[in-house]
Scaffold this active site. Structure first.
Site: not given
Length: 324
Positions: A11, A31, A33, A77, A145, A181, A208
């Site tokens: 992204f 990358d 992928l 990740q 993460y 974000n 949530f």
């Protein structure tokens, strides 16, 4: 400039590649992928050299980095939820993979200058005691993460400060940017694109907890920060731990948006009749974050928008185009 973008088919990486190509840079993308796709690089045409490979393979990283003046390390990740579901992949990619990128950059720095920009995350702070959050706030990540990104930052400091007779002192410079974000066309699997997809389909928007406070960052601003960081290798942050490191620097809007407010704005902007539903909070998610931006202003010249979600209409147009 010859630039390597790890995770360039993802992204943020694909938007960065498009910007670099437009500026005349020679771009190599590495990358695996796992989340990215070749289609994400369509806007770059044939202007990038694509290497399908994994940053966890040191030989592949060495091949990709050859001749690069700048390395934008975005491969990771990048999902909080997936990060805890597959901790082995998260730690091997975000820690061992980062070590490989830095080792290859250090190898190159023995003969030529190499600038590295490491895309870290607001997740390193965990749930801060105060907002806005300054870069000097303690690092208390609450998920795998965030832990992996904090470890990546530690590796950046280790490699930047490592003394070696065959690496000139100023040949390896590393910038650390803690991104909020990020949102924009091509994103998937995170709160805003999920809300848009559900709203356009008339499905409920599930919150949530509903009280989370998020600092939303337009992808164009994130790209600007990444590029500015590599162009200012001699700038210094007040909390920098050594002479070869720029940052860490928070990159965000400096404003908070609750998830409930986001849901209302998405429903209104799309003209949807979707219902908003409240579910129990997910404990591994950070409940609030607003970036302190003094360093971003001072070092990178970034100015926050009045409305962090000013580009929401563009996101909707992109989502509609994808549906069609």
């Amino acid at each position: 400039m010859r630039a390597l973008v790890t995770g360039g088919a993802g992204f943020i990486g694909s938007h960065l590649c498009a910007s670099l190509v437009a500026s005349g840079a020679s771009v190599v993308v590495l990358d695996n992928l796992h989340r990215g796709s070749r289609e994400a690089l369509a806007r770059c045409g044939n202007a990038v050299e694509f290497i399908e490979g994994d940053i966890r393979d040191l030989e592949t990283v060495h091949r990709a980095i050859e001749g690069a003046d700048a390395v934008f390390h975005l491969a990771a990740q990048s999902s909080v939820i997936s990060g805890d579901e597959d901790t082995d992949y998260t730690l091997s990619s975000n820690v061992e993979g980062t070590r490989n990128v830095l080792e290859a950059a250090a190898q190159q720095a023995r003969s030529r200058s190499c600038r590295v920009v490491f895309a870290s995350s607001r997740e390193v702070y965990g749930d801060p005691e105060e907002v806005p959050v300054l870069e000097t706030a303690p690092l208390l990540p609450k998920n795998t993460y965030g832990i992996s990104k904090a470890m990546g930052e530690a590796l950046c400091h280790e490699f930047a400060e490592a003394s070696s007779d065959d690496i000139p002192n100023d040949n390896l410079r590393i910038a650390i940017l803690r991104l909020a974000n990020v949102y924009g066309p091509g994103d998937r699997g995170r709160v805003l694109p999920i809300f848009l997809e559900n709203a356009l389909a008339g499905r409920p928007l599930q919150l949530f907890g509903g009280q989370q406070v998020i600092d939303f960052l337009w992808v164009g601003t994130a790209v600007e920060a990444l590029v500015n960081a590599v162009r200012l290798p001699d700038a210094r942050s007040e909390n920098t731990l050594g002479p070869n490191v720029l940052g860490p620097i928070n990159i965000g809007s400096g404003k908070g948006t609750t998830v409930a407010e986001l849901a209302r704005r998405v429903v209104e902007a799309t003209g949807s009749r979707s219902k908003i539903e409240i579910a129990p909070p997910r404990e591994i998610e950070v409940s609030r974050f607003i970036a302190g931006l003094d360093e971003a202003r001072r070092l990178l010249g970034l100015e926050p928008p009045v409305d962090p979600l000013y580009a929401l209409p563009e996101m909707i147009r992109a989502e509609l185009a994808q549906v069609e």
